[in-house]
Design an enzyme around this catalytic site. Structure first.
Site, PDB file in Angstrom:
ATOM      1  CB  CYS A   1      -0.933   0.013   1.206  1.00 50.00           C
ATOM      2  SG  CYS A   1      -0.039   0.039   2.759  1.00 50.00           S
TER       3      CYS A   1
ATOM      4  CB  CYS B   1      -3.033  -1.224   8.909  1.00 50.06           C
ATOM      5  SG  CYS B   1      -4.055  -1.289   7.435  1.00 50.06           S
TER       6      CYS B   1
HETATM    7 FE1  FES Z   1      -1.527   0.106   4.290  1.00 49.66          FE
HETATM    8 FE2  FES Z   1      -3.210   0.544   6.162  1.00 49.66          FE
HETATM    9  S1  FES Z   1      -3.650   0.368   4.062  1.00 49.66           S
HETATM   10  S2  FES Z   1      -1.093   0.425   6.349  1.00 49.66           S
END
Ligand code: FES
Length: 132
Positions: A33, A102
């Site tokens: 991400c 996360c």
């Molecule tokens: Fe990557 Fe939360 S979406 S740390």
């Protein structure tokens, strides 16, 4: 979808910021991400006297950072090294399954900051590899 605790730590994150002349710093990132968090620590008598973070990431990552900072403050370095990502998610009353990744950043970044401090000071904690 998010617990009240997650929302609280997201809306009012604790210990955001920087420490001038920090004793240690650590960054963890998620290549998927692209989110990143950095922890800075101040150590006194082998305890975390100050913990600050900066997170460039999603709401869950911010809540995780905030919770990690609260859990770590005042702990000894060895105690703080034992905080796991699972502990953090549990303290937040859970995270949605697609947000569990996360929580992986929080404890990792904190542990890196402690390792950074230890490598600078030569205090190995429970690390048996040192040869003093
Ligand atoms: Fe990557 Fe939360 S979406 S740390």
């Amino acid at each position: 979808m998010y617990s009240e605790k997650v929302m609280d730590h997201f809306m009012n994150p604790r210990n955001v910021g920087e420490i001038k002349e920090a004793d240690g710093a650590g960054t963890a990132g998620n290549p998927v991400c692209g989110d990143m968090m950095t922890f800075q620590i101040k150590v006194e008598d082998d305890r975390l006297k100050n913990v600050k973070f900066k997170t460039f990431g999603c709401g869950a990552a911010i809540a995780v950072s905030s919770m990690v900072s609260e859990m770590a403050l005042g702990k000894t370095l060895d105690e703080a090294m034992k905080i796991t990502n699972k502990d953090v998610a549990a303290e937040l009353d859970g995270l949605p399954s697609n947000k569990m990744h996360c929580s992986n950043l929080g404890a990792d970044a904190l542990h890196k900051a402690i390792e950074d401090y230890r490598s600078k000071t030569g205090s190995g904690g429970e690390d048996k590899s040192r040869d003093e």
